[in-house]
Write an enzyme that holds these catalytic residues in place. Structure first.
Site, PDB file in Angstrom:
ATOM      1  N   HIS A 110      68.934  80.383 121.313  1.00  0.00           N
ATOM      2  CA  HIS A 110      69.426  79.329 120.670  1.00  0.00           C
ATOM      3  C   HIS A 110      70.630  78.723 121.512  1.00  0.00           C
ATOM      4  O   HIS A 110      71.308  77.807 120.604  1.00  0.00           O
ATOM      5  CB  HIS A 110      69.959  79.736 119.166  1.00  0.00           C
ATOM      6  CG  HIS A 110      68.458  80.130 118.411  1.00  0.00           C
ATOM      7  ND1 HIS A 110      67.415  79.463 118.269  1.00  0.00           N
ATOM      8  CD2 HIS A 110      68.178  81.306 117.835  1.00  0.00           C
ATOM      9  CE1 HIS A 110      66.579  79.820 117.420  1.00  0.00           C
ATOM     10  NE2 HIS A 110      66.937  81.148 117.226  1.00  0.00           N
ATOM     11  N   ARG A 136      70.526  88.330 124.723  1.00  0.00           N
ATOM     12  CA  ARG A 136      69.249  87.979 123.857  1.00  0.00           C
ATOM     13  C   ARG A 136      68.202  87.183 124.513  1.00  0.00           C
ATOM     14  O   ARG A 136      68.684  86.004 124.846  1.00  0.00           O
ATOM     15  CB  ARG A 136      69.489  87.572 122.524  1.00  0.00           C
ATOM     16  CG  ARG A 136      68.234  87.356 121.655  1.00  0.00           C
ATOM     17  CD  ARG A 136      68.379  87.013 120.069  1.00  0.00           C
ATOM     18  NE  ARG A 136      68.966  85.635 119.897  1.00  0.00           N
ATOM     19  CZ  ARG A 136      69.170  85.173 118.593  1.00  0.00           C
ATOM     20  NH1 ARG A 136      68.440  86.109 117.501  1.00  0.00           N
ATOM     21  NH2 ARG A 136      69.695  84.179 118.443  1.00  0.00           N
ATOM     22  N   GLU A 219      62.321  90.520 112.340  1.00  0.00           N
ATOM     23  CA  GLU A 219      62.756  89.407 111.662  1.00  0.00           C
ATOM     24  C   GLU A 219      61.723  88.521 110.971  1.00  0.00           C
ATOM     25  O   GLU A 219      61.731  87.218 111.012  1.00  0.00           O
ATOM     26  CB  GLU A 219      63.833  88.667 112.346  1.00  0.00           C
ATOM     27  CG  GLU A 219      63.018  88.221 114.109  1.00  0.00           C
ATOM     28  CD  GLU A 219      63.923  87.345 114.822  1.00  0.00           C
ATOM     29  OE1 GLU A 219      64.916  86.778 114.441  1.00  0.00           O
ATOM     30  OE2 GLU A 219      63.636  87.436 116.032  1.00  0.00           O
ATOM     31  N   ASP A 245      65.939  84.279 110.013  1.00  0.00           N
ATOM     32  CA  ASP A 245      64.329  84.291 110.006  1.00  0.00           C
ATOM     33  C   ASP A 245      63.630  85.062 109.164  1.00  0.00           C
ATOM     34  O   ASP A 245      62.402  84.578 108.792  1.00  0.00           O
ATOM     35  CB  ASP A 245      64.069  84.471 111.555  1.00  0.00           C
ATOM     36  CG  ASP A 245      64.323  83.355 112.529  1.00  0.00           C
ATOM     37  OD1 ASP A 245      64.405  82.064 112.033  1.00  0.00           O
ATOM     38  OD2 ASP A 245      64.899  83.525 113.742  1.00  0.00           O
TER      39      ASP A 245
END
Length: 331
Positions: A110, A136, A219, A245
């Protein structure tokens, strides 16, 4: 005038004497094998140079690698507090990581990070010597694992792992054969682990399967229902719950960090129980130290305690608010 010349002459002689003493050859016992008096061979000089690269002065035991320290904390159930890095800058990454965090997550999912920026941030975090750089990855595509691990990441957080087959696949990207199918080419990674010298790449590849952390994210409702099967795969170092999420997947319209939604709490409890049954450490995202502290009671040990963006915006906004709080209205 004469006395000053005498003092200057004495000072010059003292400097010359010290210089000559500094260049005297070492005693015979230290010049060659068994005090033979022979100068050390080129091979011996190379060996001494390599020894000095791997061993700290004074014969002290080298400190464990950042990833080894992090793995030990998780194995022993000791909380490991991390910082989430969303700002695409190695400068801020280094400054934040040096504040005492056990690990730092460089978020490619993100954040506007390309592989080059990610690699620079991995090196910046690793340079602290105390904070383990974790990346990540943005998806399950194999190239992201190559870029992150070959850059020297000490581990990866893998988003949206929903099935056992997906877990097997992404784990294979992180392990060299025969445990996986990671390809060889980690030319930059050894430096991130403090491994140097002519045999650095060989040493890194020998240790990578053991040292690198693999952390799947749970998630989604599907992942929760498959948690027991996902966690049955050998080689998982921790699991990481993505609270936003997961809430969205369970039907929450406005996910919040500290949700008391019964569906979310039940799902979180199910994941914790599945992980505890396999003795796998649990991790979760929070955006503040207070929130991170509260998660310890729920048996989480891999916990995010700060976010670089939140800290930047929160601190600047707070200081601006204090500046504007002067009751005198300046026009």
């Amino acid at each position: 005038m004469g006395s000053r010349l005498v003092h200057r002459d004495m000072a010059v002689r003292r400097v010359l004497r010290l210089g000559l003493e500094a260049h005297q050859p070492p005693p015979p016992s230290s010049r060659g094998p068994s005090g033979s008096g022979q100068p050390p061979s080129h091979q011996q000089q190379q060996q001494e140079r390599r020894s000095s690269m791997y061993s700290p002065p004074g014969g002290q035991t080298p400190p464990p690698l950042n990833s080894a320290r992090l793995k030990a904390r998780l194995r022993d159930g000791v909380p490991a507090f991390g910082v989430w890095l969303s700002i695409p800058s190695p400068v801020t990454a280094r400054m934040v990581a040096a504040q005492g965090f056990d690990w730092a997550c460089i978020d490619m999912e993100h954040s506007p990070l390309n592989p080059t920026l990610m690699a620079d941030m991995v090196a910046a975090v690793a340079s602290t010597g105390t904070c383990a750089p974790i990346v990540r990855v943005p998806s399950h595509a194999p190239e992201y694992f190559k870029w992150a691990l070959d850059a020297g990441a000490h581990g990866v957080i893998v988003p949206m792992v929903n099935t056992r087959d997906e877990m097997v696949k992404v784990l294979g990207y992180c392990k060299y054969p025969p445990e996986g199918r990671r390809s060889y080419g980690a030319f930059f990674a050894p430096q991130s682990f403090g491994i140097r010298g002519p045999g650095a790449i060989s040493e890194y590849t020998e240790r990578a399967n053991q040292d690198i952390l693999v952390i799947p994210q749970i998630e989604s409702a599907e992942a929760v229902s498959n948690a027991t099967e996902i966690l049955s795969v050998n080689g998982i170092d921790a699991i990481f719950i993505g609270p936003y999420d997961l809430q969205a997947s369970l039907g929450a319209h406005r996910p919040v960090e500290d949700s008391y939604d019964s569906r979310f709490l039940a799902a979180q409890s199910a994941v914790i129980q599945a992980a505890e049954a396999r003795n796998i450490p649990r991790g979760i995202y929070t955006s503040s130290g207070a929130a991170a502290r509260s998660k310890l009671a729920s048996r989480f040990t891999l916990v995010v305690a700060a976010n670089d963006l939140s800290c930047l915006m929160g601190s600047t906004g707070e200081n601006l608010g204090r500046a504007k709080s002067d009751p005198r209205g300046y026009r």
